[in-house]
Design an enzyme around this catalytic site. Structure first.
Site, PDB file in Angstrom:
ATOM      1  N   PRO A 166      -5.692   5.023   2.523  1.00 54.58           N
ATOM      2  CG  PRO A 166      -5.986   2.708   2.718  1.00 54.58           C
ATOM      3  CD  PRO A 166      -5.761   3.949   3.522  1.00 54.58           C
TER       4      PRO A 166
ATOM      5  CD  GLU B   2      -7.716  -4.686   9.871  1.00 51.89           C
ATOM      6  OE1 GLU B   2      -7.867  -4.717   8.639  1.00 51.89           O
ATOM      7  OE2 GLU B   2      -6.710  -5.159  10.451  1.00 51.89           O
TER       8      GLU B   2
ATOM      9  NE  ARG C  51      11.757  19.433  -1.349  1.00 47.76           N
ATOM     10  CZ  ARG C  51      11.665  19.988  -2.520  1.00 47.76           C
ATOM     11  NH1 ARG C  51      10.488  20.198  -3.058  1.00 47.76           N
ATOM     12  NH2 ARG C  51      12.743  20.333  -3.198  1.00 47.76           N
TER      13      ARG C  51
ATOM     14  CG  ASP D 169      13.189  21.585  -6.847  1.00 47.41           C
ATOM     15  OD1 ASP D 169      14.286  22.136  -6.682  1.00 47.41           O
ATOM     16  OD2 ASP D 169      12.642  20.863  -6.012  1.00 47.41           O
TER      17      ASP D 169
HETATM   18  N1  4FN Z   1      -3.075   2.132   5.354  1.00 43.84           N
HETATM   19  C1  4FN Z   1      -4.899  -0.846   0.156  1.00 43.84           C
HETATM   20  C2  4FN Z   1      -6.166  -1.426   0.316  1.00 43.84           C
HETATM   21  C3  4FN Z   1      -6.681  -1.665   1.563  1.00 43.84           C
HETATM   22  C4  4FN Z   1      -5.942  -1.313   2.701  1.00 43.84           C
HETATM   23  C5  4FN Z   1      -4.708  -0.738   2.541  1.00 43.84           C
HETATM   24  C6  4FN Z   1      -3.904  -0.337   3.735  1.00 43.84           C
HETATM   25  C7  4FN Z   1      -2.959   1.710   7.737  1.00 43.84           C
HETATM   26  C8  4FN Z   1      -5.067   1.906   9.060  1.00 43.84           C
HETATM   27  C9  4FN Z   1      -5.189   2.049   6.585  1.00 43.84           C
HETATM   28  C10 4FN Z   1      -1.950   3.042   2.919  1.00 43.84           C
HETATM   29  C11 4FN Z   1      -1.462   3.483   1.702  1.00 43.84           C
HETATM   30  C12 4FN Z   1      -1.279   4.814   1.456  1.00 43.84           C
HETATM   31  C13 4FN Z   1      -2.356   6.461   4.378  1.00 43.84           C
HETATM   32  C14 4FN Z   1      -4.189  -0.488   1.288  1.00 43.84           C
HETATM   33  C15 4FN Z   1      -2.125   5.298   3.667  1.00 43.84           C
HETATM   34  C16 4FN Z   1      -2.292   3.934   3.934  1.00 43.84           C
HETATM   35  C17 4FN Z   1      -1.620   5.710   2.447  1.00 43.84           C
HETATM   36  C18 4FN Z   1      -2.851   3.463   5.225  1.00 43.84           C
HETATM   37  C19 4FN Z   1      -3.696   1.274   8.971  1.00 43.84           C
HETATM   38  C20 4FN Z   1      -5.885   1.578   7.828  1.00 43.84           C
HETATM   39  C21 4FN Z   1      -3.769   1.485   6.467  1.00 43.84           C
HETATM   40  C22 4FN Z   1      -5.338  -0.960  -2.315  1.00 43.84           C
HETATM   41  C23 4FN Z   1      -3.955   0.848  -1.417  1.00 43.84           C
HETATM   42  C24 4FN Z   1      -3.101  -1.469  -1.449  1.00 43.84           C
HETATM   43  C25 4FN Z   1      -3.819  -0.014   6.173  1.00 43.84           C
HETATM   44  C26 4FN Z   1      -4.343  -0.615  -1.242  1.00 43.84           C
HETATM   45  N2  4FN Z   1      -1.562   7.073   2.435  1.00 43.84           N
HETATM   46  N3  4FN Z   1      -4.504  -0.335   4.958  1.00 43.84           N
HETATM   47  O1  4FN Z   1      -2.752   0.012   3.604  1.00 43.84           O
HETATM   48  O2  4FN Z   1      -3.137   4.230   6.126  1.00 43.84           O
HETATM   49  O3  4FN Z   1      -2.006   7.499   3.597  1.00 43.84           O
END
Ligand code: 4FN
Length: 244
Positions: A88, A115, A153, A168
């Site tokens: 994220p 986490e 794609r 597209d």
């Molecule tokens: N997510 C936010 C803030 C804090 C934590 C998260 C969250 C999966 C391992 C990361 C999430 C979103 C888009 C990977 C989200 C993505 C992930 C992604 C992701 C478990 C830690 C976690 C402020 C964005 C809401 C969990 C916000 N794109 N933590 O989702 O991996 O790629």
């Protein structure tokens, strides 16, 4: 293009990759997708990939050693790879980024769980952090699938030429105009009259204006990077758009 997906859930990827455009590209050997089970790079009896956070607190953190070992083994074999952590914290994936990634020969995608991963892995082993959007996910696996789909794609030969990525409508950065098919009247709901006119110029103009209008109403920020000509800009101004 080779994708290596590092994950504790390798079977998560079985069904999403067994259909559609991605499967055809795999069959045509344009694309190769391998899943790498992170647990194969653990050394303890329980194949542990997570541990408690230093400093205390909720949840678990992905241990650095298994990820480091997996990356070491993967990077020992050619071709050269870009190492991407789905996170994220990453730069938001957009069509331009997908296009840049499609130029590369190999991507290693690391999927976080719990986490997240030990910060030292991020600092020392990752080339790029990518996010697919601002919402909480339980892991990076679905994000990895989004990256694979969007990037694949854009690799030459993955789409048939009749539906090439260049054709597209999104290639000009606008939303799609509305589409209709038979019957002409469904539940008393009629299709726009212009589409029955046979006037191809009028239809093209209507579709362009629909694309511009929908983009302005629903996703005005897309207009800042869209390919617009003088006529488009004039039409958008008539709707109240001001360039920002
Ligand atoms: N997510 C936010 C803030 C804090 C934590 C998260 C969250 C999966 C391992 C990361 C999430 C979103 C888009 C990977 C989200 C993505 C992930 C992604 C992701 C478990 C830690 C976690 C402020 C964005 C809401 C969990 C916000 N794109 N933590 O989702 O991996 O790629």
């Amino acid at each position: 293009m080779l994708f290596d997906i590092v994950t504790i859930f390798p079977h998560f990827f079985d069904s999403p990759l067994k259909d559609g455009v991605v499967r055809r590209a795999i069959e045509a050997a344009i694309l190769k997708i391998r899943t790498v089970d992170l647990r194969d790079f653990t050394t303890d009896r329980h194949r542990t990939t997570d541990d408690r956070p230093f400093g205390g607190g909720e949840g678990m953190v992905m241990k650095p050693e298994p990820i480091y070992k997996a990356l070491k083994v993967l990077k020992e074999e050619p071709p050269e790879a870009r190492v991407i952590l789905l996170s994220p914290r990453g730069k938001l994936l957009d069509q331009a980024m997908a296009g840049e990634l499609a130029q590369l020969g190999r991507l290693i995608l690391i999927c976080g769980r719990y986490e997240g991963v030990d910060e030292r892995i991020r600092e020392h082993c990752i080339d790029l952090e990518l996010s697919v959007g601002d919402y909480v996910l339980s892991g990076g696996e679905i994000a990895a699938l989004v990256v694979i789909e969007a990037v694949s794609r854009l690799i030459p030969g993955v789409l048939g030429c009749e539906s090439s990525a260049e054709n597209d409508s999104f290639s000009d950065g606008l939303l799609e105009f509305p589409q209709y098919t038979r019957p002409r009247i469904f539940k008393g709901w009629e299709i726009p009259e212009v589409l029955m006119s046979g006037d191809h110029a009028r239809i093209a103009k209507w579709r362009r204006e629909q694309s511009l209008g929908l983009t302005y109403e629903q996703r005005p920020e897309l207009l800042n990077r869209a390919k617009l000509d003088e006529k488009d800009i004039k039409y958008l101004r008539s709707l109240g758009w001001e360039k920002s």
